[in-house]
Design a protein around this motif. Structure first.
Motif, PDB file in Angstrom:
ATOM      1  N   GLN A  24       0.816  -1.205   0.000  1.00 28.35           N
ATOM      2  CA  GLN A  24       0.000   0.000   0.000  1.00 28.35           C
ATOM      3  C   GLN A  24       0.851   1.258   0.000  1.00 28.35           C
ATOM      4  OE1 GLN A  24      -2.282  -0.734   3.543  1.00 28.35           O
ATOM      5  NE2 GLN A  24      -3.902  -1.836   2.450  1.00 28.35           N
ATOM      6  N   GLU A  25       2.106   1.142   0.375  1.00 27.46           N
ATOM      7  CA  GLU A  25       2.968   2.310   0.485  1.00 27.46           C
ATOM      8  C   GLU A  25       3.795   2.553  -0.770  1.00 27.46           C
ATOM      9  OE1 GLU A  25       5.313   1.569   3.911  1.00 27.46           O
ATOM     10  OE2 GLU A  25       3.614   1.568   5.293  1.00 27.46           O
ATOM     11  N   ILE A  26       3.736   1.650  -1.736  1.00 27.53           N
ATOM     12  CA  ILE A  26       4.526   1.816  -2.952  1.00 27.53           C
ATOM     13  C   ILE A  26       3.966   2.980  -3.765  1.00 27.53           C
ATOM     14  CG2 ILE A  26       5.195   0.766  -5.142  1.00 27.53           C
ATOM     15  CD1 ILE A  26       5.113  -1.948  -3.740  1.00 27.53           C
ATOM     16  N   PRO A  27       4.767   4.000  -4.051  1.00 26.67           N
ATOM     17  CA  PRO A  27       4.267   5.152  -4.813  1.00 26.67           C
ATOM     18  C   PRO A  27       4.074   4.799  -6.276  1.00 26.67           C
ATOM     19  CG  PRO A  27       6.620   5.372  -4.426  1.00 26.67           C
ATOM     20  CD  PRO A  27       6.181   4.159  -3.642  1.00 26.67           C
ATOM     21  N   THR A  28       3.092   5.420  -6.884  1.00 33.98           N
ATOM     22  CA  THR A  28       2.863   5.224  -8.310  1.00 33.98           C
ATOM     23  C   THR A  28       3.806   6.131  -9.100  1.00 33.98           C
ATOM     24  OG1 THR A  28       1.192   6.965  -8.436  1.00 33.98           O
ATOM     25  CG2 THR A  28       0.441   4.735  -7.859  1.00 33.98           C
ATOM     26  N   SER A  29       3.945   5.866 -10.384  1.00 40.09           N
ATOM     27  CA  SER A  29       4.820   6.701 -11.218  1.00 40.09           C
ATOM     28  C   SER A  29       4.384   8.162 -11.223  1.00 40.09           C
ATOM     29  CB  SER A  29       4.865   6.148 -12.647  1.00 40.09           C
ATOM     30  OG  SER A  29       5.503   4.896 -12.675  1.00 40.09           O
ATOM     31  N   PRO A  30       3.076   8.464 -11.387  1.00 40.93           N
ATOM     32  CA  PRO A  30       2.666   9.876 -11.334  1.00 40.93           C
ATOM     33  C   PRO A  30       3.014  10.546 -10.005  1.00 40.93           C
ATOM     34  CG  PRO A  30       0.941   8.553 -12.316  1.00 40.93           C
ATOM     35  CD  PRO A  30       1.948   7.587 -11.759  1.00 40.93           C
TER      36      PRO A  30
ATOM     37  N   ILE B 214       5.581   9.764  -8.071  1.00 37.23           N
ATOM     38  CA  ILE B 214       7.028   9.973  -8.040  1.00 37.23           C
ATOM     39  C   ILE B 214       7.413  11.200  -8.855  1.00 37.23           C
ATOM     40  CG2 ILE B 214       9.259   8.992  -8.739  1.00 37.23           C
ATOM     41  CD1 ILE B 214       8.072   6.223  -8.119  1.00 37.23           C
ATOM     42  N   VAL B 215       6.802  11.350 -10.018  1.00 33.43           N
ATOM     43  CA  VAL B 215       7.108  12.497 -10.874  1.00 33.43           C
ATOM     44  C   VAL B 215       6.791  13.814 -10.161  1.00 33.43           C
ATOM     45  CG1 VAL B 215       6.469  13.667 -13.024  1.00 33.43           C
ATOM     46  CG2 VAL B 215       6.769  11.195 -12.997  1.00 33.43           C
ATOM     47  N   LYS B 216       5.788  13.799  -9.296  1.00 37.73           N
ATOM     48  CA  LYS B 216       5.378  15.018  -8.593  1.00 37.73           C
ATOM     49  C   LYS B 216       6.077  15.207  -7.248  1.00 37.73           C
ATOM     50  CE  LYS B 216       0.768  15.012 -10.695  1.00 37.73           C
ATOM     51  NZ  LYS B 216      -0.689  14.895 -10.439  1.00 37.73           N
ATOM     52  N   TYR B 217       7.064  14.381  -6.956  1.00 32.30           N
ATOM     53  CA  TYR B 217       7.794  14.531  -5.697  1.00 32.30           C
ATOM     54  C   TYR B 217       8.299  15.967  -5.521  1.00 32.30           C
ATOM     55  CZ  TYR B 217       8.321   9.621  -4.159  1.00 32.30           C
ATOM     56  OH  TYR B 217       8.110   8.367  -3.680  1.00 32.30           O
ATOM     57  N   SER B 218       8.276  16.425  -4.296  1.00 33.20           N
ATOM     58  CA  SER B 218       8.916  17.700  -3.977  1.00 33.20           C
ATOM     59  C   SER B 218      10.428  17.524  -4.076  1.00 33.20           C
ATOM     60  CB  SER B 218       8.545  18.133  -2.564  1.00 33.20           C
ATOM     61  OG  SER B 218       9.112  17.220  -1.610  1.00 33.20           O
TER      62      SER B 218
ATOM     63  N   ARG C 191      12.077   2.977  -8.984  1.00 33.41           N
ATOM     64  CA  ARG C 191      11.432   4.254  -8.642  1.00 33.41           C
ATOM     65  C   ARG C 191      12.315   5.425  -9.068  1.00 33.41           C
ATOM     66  NH1 ARG C 191       9.623   2.825  -2.419  1.00 33.41           N
ATOM     67  NH2 ARG C 191       8.791   0.748  -2.910  1.00 33.41           N
ATOM     68  N   LEU C 192      13.607   5.276  -8.840  1.00 29.25           N
ATOM     69  CA  LEU C 192      14.522   6.349  -9.213  1.00 29.25           C
ATOM     70  C   LEU C 192      14.527   6.556 -10.728  1.00 29.25           C
ATOM     71  CD1 LEU C 192      16.595   8.395  -8.188  1.00 29.25           C
ATOM     72  CD2 LEU C 192      18.360   6.656  -8.507  1.00 29.25           C
TER      73      LEU C 192
ATOM     74  N   ILE D  25      13.982   9.884 -15.639  1.00 28.89           N
ATOM     75  CA  ILE D  25      13.618  10.199 -17.015  1.00 28.89           C
ATOM     76  C   ILE D  25      12.705  11.418 -17.104  1.00 28.89           C
ATOM     77  CG2 ILE D  25      13.913   7.836 -17.811  1.00 28.89           C
ATOM     78  CD1 ILE D  25      10.921   7.446 -17.665  1.00 28.89           C
ATOM     79  N   ASN D  26      12.078  11.788 -16.002  1.00 27.75           N
ATOM     80  CA  ASN D  26      11.214  12.961 -15.999  1.00 27.75           C
ATOM     81  C   ASN D  26      11.901  14.205 -15.454  1.00 27.75           C
ATOM     82  OD1 ASN D  26       8.258  12.117 -16.745  1.00 27.75           O
ATOM     83  ND2 ASN D  26       9.070  10.452 -15.487  1.00 27.75           N
TER      84      ASN D  26
END
Length: 226
Positions: free
Chosen positions: A21-27, A29-33, A56-57, A62-63
């Motif tokens: 449940q804690e695994i972040p989705t790609s969207p 991750i892209v929006k990480y601060s 994840r990295l 790539i973004n």
């Protein structure tokens, strides 16, 4: 006893379900601060590049290559500052491969710096960067930029890369598209004779390639008009 068994099974199930449940989705991750991105990079390095975190990295890389690539290059440089016996060779390999995975100018600049550390090991990353570029952008635009900013070692790798792709129609389409943007007035004889990538080809391949590029450029322009 049945109650104890049920409790144990419930605990085990929770242990497997909670992390999922804690695994972040790609969207996400892209929006990480900036702070979250920095924390992810540090975690990957501190844990010596475990695959789940590398995945994840890669999404962040790539973004947002300008944030990630320099940190990875810094890590490799720091490793080369250690005695040979103390270096994390597997992690160096993963970090340098991730740099090339970005496939853009940021990656090329970082690879150029790494070549200074170890020419034999890191020079092939120039072509890897160009190959990876095709997944995210036009690789020939990156190749032109490499000639503008790169050292002799980088330019030599670009030449080898261009020569290796002369038989690929897919590559010709990418190249023609890059040329249409680079030469808005058209692919005249003068343009093709003096293009810095074309001049890298052997004479026989050069003539065939110029014909193909003209043909593909016509298709590119027609598609842009539609």
């Amino acid at each position: 006893m049945p109650c104890h068994r049920f409790l144990i099974l419930a605990i085990i199930a929770a242990a497997f379900i909670a992390p999922a449940q804690e695994i972040p989705t790609s969207p996400e991750i892209v929006k990480y601060s900036h702070e979250q991105a920095d924390a992810l990079i540090r975690e990957v390095i501190d844990q010596k590049f475990p695959p789940v975190l590398v995945d994840r990295l890669a999404v962040l890389l790539i973004n947002r290559p300008a944030e990630v690539v320099p940190r990875l290059a810094d890590y490799v440089r720091a490793q080369y500052g250690l005695p040979l016996a103390e270096r994390e060779e597997r992690s160096i390999g993963t970090a340098s491969s991730l740099v090339a995975y970005a496939g853009d100018e940021t990656a090329l600049r970082a690879v150029e710096e790494l070549i200074v550390l170890d020419r034999e090991r890191f020079t092939p990353l120039v072509q890897s960067t160009l190959n990876n570029a095709q997944s995210w952008r036009n690789p020939y635009e990156v190749a032109y930029r490499a000639l503008e900013i790169g050292t002799a070692a980088v330019r030599a790798e670009v030449e080898g890369w261009v020569q290796s792709r002369t038989d690929s129609w897919v590559s010709q389409r990418y190249w023609a598209a890059a040329m249409v943007e680079r030469y808005p007035s058209g692919l005249t004889d003068s343009v093709l004779e003096n293009d810095p990538l074309v001049v890298m080809l052997e004479p026989k391949a050069r003539e065939v390639t110029k014909t193909r590029l003209r043909e593909e450029a016509v298709r590119v322009r027609e598609q842009k008009r539609q």
